[in-house]
Design a protein around this motif. Structure first.
Motif, PDB file in Angstrom:
ATOM      1  N   ALA A   1      -9.926   9.077  -2.860  1.00 18.19           N
ATOM      2  CA  ALA A   1     -10.137  10.407  -3.553  1.00 18.19           C
ATOM      3  C   ALA A   1     -10.910  11.420  -3.307  1.00 18.19           C
TER       4      ALA A   1
ATOM      5  N   GLU B   1     -11.405   2.782   1.046  1.00 20.79           N
ATOM      6  CA  GLU B   1      -9.710   3.457   1.542  1.00 20.79           C
ATOM      7  C   GLU B   1      -9.834   4.324   0.171  1.00 20.79           C
ATOM      8  N   ARG B   2     -10.484   3.881  -1.051  1.00 22.60           N
ATOM      9  CA  ARG B   2     -10.263   4.449  -2.292  1.00 22.60           C
ATOM     10  C   ARG B   2     -11.130   5.809  -1.873  1.00 22.60           C
TER      11      ARG B   2
ATOM     12  N   TYR C   1      -5.856  -1.268  -2.531  1.00 16.64           N
ATOM     13  CA  TYR C   1      -6.935  -0.588  -1.563  1.00 16.64           C
ATOM     14  C   TYR C   1      -8.289  -0.568  -2.200  1.00 16.64           C
TER      15      TYR C   1
ATOM     16  N   GLN D   1       0.764  -0.923   0.073  1.00 17.54           N
ATOM     17  CA  GLN D   1      -0.167  -0.003  -0.357  1.00 17.54           C
ATOM     18  C   GLN D   1       0.981   0.804  -0.308  1.00 17.54           C
TER      19      GLN D   1
ATOM     20  N   GLU E   1     -12.952  -0.157  -1.382  1.00 24.07           N
ATOM     21  CA  GLU E   1     -13.006   0.770  -1.491  1.00 24.07           C
ATOM     22  C   GLU E   1     -13.239   1.603   0.001  1.00 24.07           C
TER      23      GLU E   1
ATOM     24  N   GLU F   1      -5.295  -1.883  -8.514  1.00 22.12           N
ATOM     25  CA  GLU F   1      -6.227  -2.500  -8.328  1.00 22.12           C
ATOM     26  C   GLU F   1      -6.369  -3.401  -7.551  1.00 22.12           C
TER      27      GLU F   1
ATOM     28  N   TRP G   1      -2.605   5.155  -6.514  1.00 20.90           N
ATOM     29  CA  TRP G   1      -4.059   4.424  -5.743  1.00 20.90           C
ATOM     30  C   TRP G   1      -4.898   4.080  -7.057  1.00 20.90           C
ATOM     31  N   GLU G   2      -5.094   5.097  -7.564  1.00 21.22           N
ATOM     32  CA  GLU G   2      -5.746   4.608  -8.997  1.00 21.22           C
ATOM     33  C   GLU G   2      -6.059   3.633  -9.384  1.00 21.22           C
TER      34      GLU G   2
END
Length: 147
Positions: free
Chosen positions: A88, A83-84, A79, A65, A81, A76, A72-73
């Protein structure tokens, strides 16, 4: 050098209190460190990166991580959802490209965090952006953090 020596002690204490309160309120110390590291990457704050990478490891954030955080984007499966959504929102608040946080970014974060957690997450992003700006403006080099 302690963080409070960089500023007036009262200002340093206030920023430290905001950071600590926001982390506690978010309730996920590993996620909090991912957030502050991502903001520090965007702000090019070497001092904060050095400091928070060490803290992240203490809180069990995986090397994978940490290694892939800048992308990070595209990472896949690295991370989840939640964390994403936090990352964002961190980017949107830190950069404010359009002068505001896009509705879809905020709505996605609101799906993963209750109102209190969302307020603490935003508070954490604001706090680390303040610290980044202080450390970069004062040209504080990495390596001086002492827990």
């Amino acid at each position: 050098m302690s963080r409070t020596e960089v500023l007036d002690r009262e200002v340093g204490r206030a920023l430290s209190a905001l950071s600590a309160t926001a982390k506690r309120g978010l309730g996920d110390l590993a996620l909090a460190e991912l957030v502050v590291i991502r903001a520090s990457q965007l702000n090019h704050c070497a001092f904060c990166l050095d400091m928070h990478l060490g803290i992240a490891r203490e809180h069990g954030v995986s090397e994978k991580q940490l290694d892939l955080l800048a992308a990070w984007e595209e990472a896949e499966g690295v991370y989840d959802e939640r964390e994403r959504a936090a990352l964002a929102l961190t980017e949107a608040v830190t950069v404010l490209t359009e002068g505001f946080v896009p509705d879809e970014v905020y709505a996605t974060a609101a799906e993963h965090f209750d109102d209190g957690q969302l307020a603490h997450l935003i508070g954490l992003v604001v706090a680390i952006n303040n610290w980044n700006r202080v450390m970069v403006a004062r040209r504080i080099p990495p390596g001086g953090y002492r827990p």
